[in-house]
Structure formats: C-alpha cells, structure tokens
Write an enzyme that holds these catalytic residues in place. Sequence first.
Site, PDB file in Angstrom:
ATOM      1  N   ARG A   1       0.857  -1.191   0.000  1.00  0.00           N
ATOM      2  CA  ARG A   1       0.000   0.000   0.000  1.00  0.00           C
ATOM      3  C   ARG A   1       0.892   1.239   0.000  1.00  0.00           C
ATOM      4  NH1 ARG A   1      -3.909  -2.502  -1.682  1.00  0.00           N
ATOM      5  NH2 ARG A   1      -5.781  -2.969  -0.500  1.00  0.00           N
TER       6      ARG A   1
ATOM      7  N   HIS B   1      -1.914   0.908  -9.674  1.00  0.00           N
ATOM      8  CA  HIS B   1      -2.605  -0.047  -8.789  1.00  0.00           C
ATOM      9  C   HIS B   1      -3.346  -1.114  -9.611  1.00  0.00           C
ATOM     10  CE1 HIS B   1      -4.271  -0.513  -4.466  1.00  0.00           C
ATOM     11  NE2 HIS B   1      -4.326  -1.664  -5.097  1.00  0.00           N
TER      12      HIS B   1
HETATM   13  C1  GLV Z   1      -6.071  -4.450  -4.143  1.00  0.00           C
HETATM   14  O1  GLV Z   1      -5.218  -3.706  -3.780  1.00  0.00           O
HETATM   15  C2  GLV Z   1      -6.807  -5.298  -3.262  1.00  0.00           C
HETATM   16  O2  GLV Z   1      -6.761  -5.087  -2.041  1.00  0.00           O
HETATM   17  O3  GLV Z   1      -7.463  -6.241  -3.760  1.00  0.00           O
END
Ligand code: GLV
Length: 308
Positions: free
Chosen positions: A223, A271
């Site tokens: 993260r 992401h």
């Molecule tokens: C993506 O970051 C998830 O948590 O699935």
Amino acid sequence: MSILYRSDAARAAGWANYFAQHAPDLDFRIWPDAGDLKEVEYLIAWQAPAGFLAELPKLKVLFSSGAGIDHVDLSAVPAHIPLVRMVEPGIINGMVEYVSLAVLALHRDFFDYMAHKANHVWDPLEVPPASARTVGVMGLGSLGCAVLERLAAFGFKLRGWNRSPRTLEGVETFAGADQLQPFLAGCDVLICLLPLTPATKGILNRELFAALPKGAALVNVGRGPQLVDADLIEALDSGQLSRAILDVTEPEPLPADHPFWAHPRVFVTPHVASMTQPESAAPILLENIRRDQRGEALRDVVDRGRGY
Ligand code: GLV
C-alpha cells in the site's frame, strides 16, 4: 436471502452471472439497484461507510471485494458482523504475474535497456544467473507465499520476512522486528506485500533502505502509505537503491506533479498488480455464504486486533 454487490461496476455482471447460475436461491442485487436495503444479509463492497451500513439492519457478513481491507473503517462495522478478506486464485495469480515480471525486468536490466533504446545505445550488460540474486518478500500471507513459490522456479535465492514466524521450503525466513535488519541485509530485490496497519505505515523508510545492500531495488505492491516518498527519492539519488517499481502510491491517483513520475529510476503502475476476478472469486465467496447458512465458521475473517 439477499446479497448486495456494491463495488467495481465493470465486474458486476460476472458476479451476477455466477450467482444466477449457481445460487438461484439467493437474491443477488447490484448497487444502485439495491431494492429494499432492510433485506440485505450479505454485502460485497470496497467501501462500507458507517452511514450506509446503518441502513442494513439484517447484515450478517461484510465481504471485502479486494484483498486489502485497510480502506474499511473497522470502527464503523458493528462488532457482530464479520469482515471477510478476498482470498481467491485470480488475485493470487495476478500478483504472481506482476511480481515475477518486476523481478525479471530488474534481473535482466530491462529498465536500463529502455533508456539505452531511447538513446540508440547498443550496450550489452553482464547477465548473472538468477541464483546470484536474492529476492526478499515482506509479508508471507497467501500472496507472498505464492510469489515466492513461483520465483523459486527461476532459481533466485529467496528470503521472507513476516510479523509472526513461518516456515517455507526453500525460503530463508525471518520474523518480527528483531529479525528485520538481518533479513534486509541479504535482499537484492525487496518486495513489499504487507497489509497496511499502524505497524506497517511508513515501514519503507530511510532506515530500512540503509539496511539493504547498496544498489538493491524495491517493488511495492503493498500500500502507498507504507512508503516514505522523500526517503525513497533520497535513497535512489544517493545510489543506496538502484530502482523502485511502485504499483501503489499515496495518494492514488498519483498527482501529475509528483516527483515519482519524472524520476528516471522509478517505475509506476496505477494499482493494477492484481485484481479480484469474478469467475474465481464468486465460487469462494458463495462457499463462505453456504458455510454461514450452515452455521459453520467462515474462511478468511479479518482479525480486528491485527487489522488484517
Ligand atoms: C487491491 O489492492 C486489493 O486489495 O485487492
């Protein structure tokens, strides 16, 4: 029995089709076409704001539509409602692909060759065997373990670090704060696959980078808030780190004027390392609902004390 899906709209149909075929007894609803909220017993969601949860008096289980649950305000989820993490093969495979790609691109100098190509330079670099590099994974959950298993096939030396001790075949494992420095000291490539908790916020910082061998590379697929951005730039500019591949940032989206975009040794993806795949996730979620209906314990329930 009603289930409400309140997450990524593009993947809603995949979920609905699976439930229509395999669980016609369940009334599968897609937000915002939610019907009477008072009937909803199971919620599949990314965000679950307190005000919204308060409208679901019959809610029995909250399923996170993603692997992480750090975006959910746990204090807003009543104590009797379990929160379930998404653990499913689609997310695992996506992560294994992304991390393998990142490690191989680093190992085989693809980022150097991209720069060479831009400058029309033909400059063969040395090609050491995979066994000459050590890859270390922080976070030995289902994702970290799957990544290590696949990297083993290439012949990399492997290390893993986890909050609590783990034993993995072919992987030198380390646990807890005391063993973090010895773990880092051997990692040529460091992969962060930790959950975001108060203990891991800012963990990728100057002190951690200094404990890595000079010239190590970082891959953050955990993260964004785990990384101290200014410390990374400092470590890259001093040569302590050679490169960083970041799939997560803080904030997201990464603002257009953020220094990571222009930094020649930072590679950013938006992401996308891995995503929940309805075809593989729906059967697992349905099995968990069936367990709940039979009064059995649910799988992959978040431990509120641990925060993941
Ligand atoms: C993506 O970051 C998830 O948590 O699935």
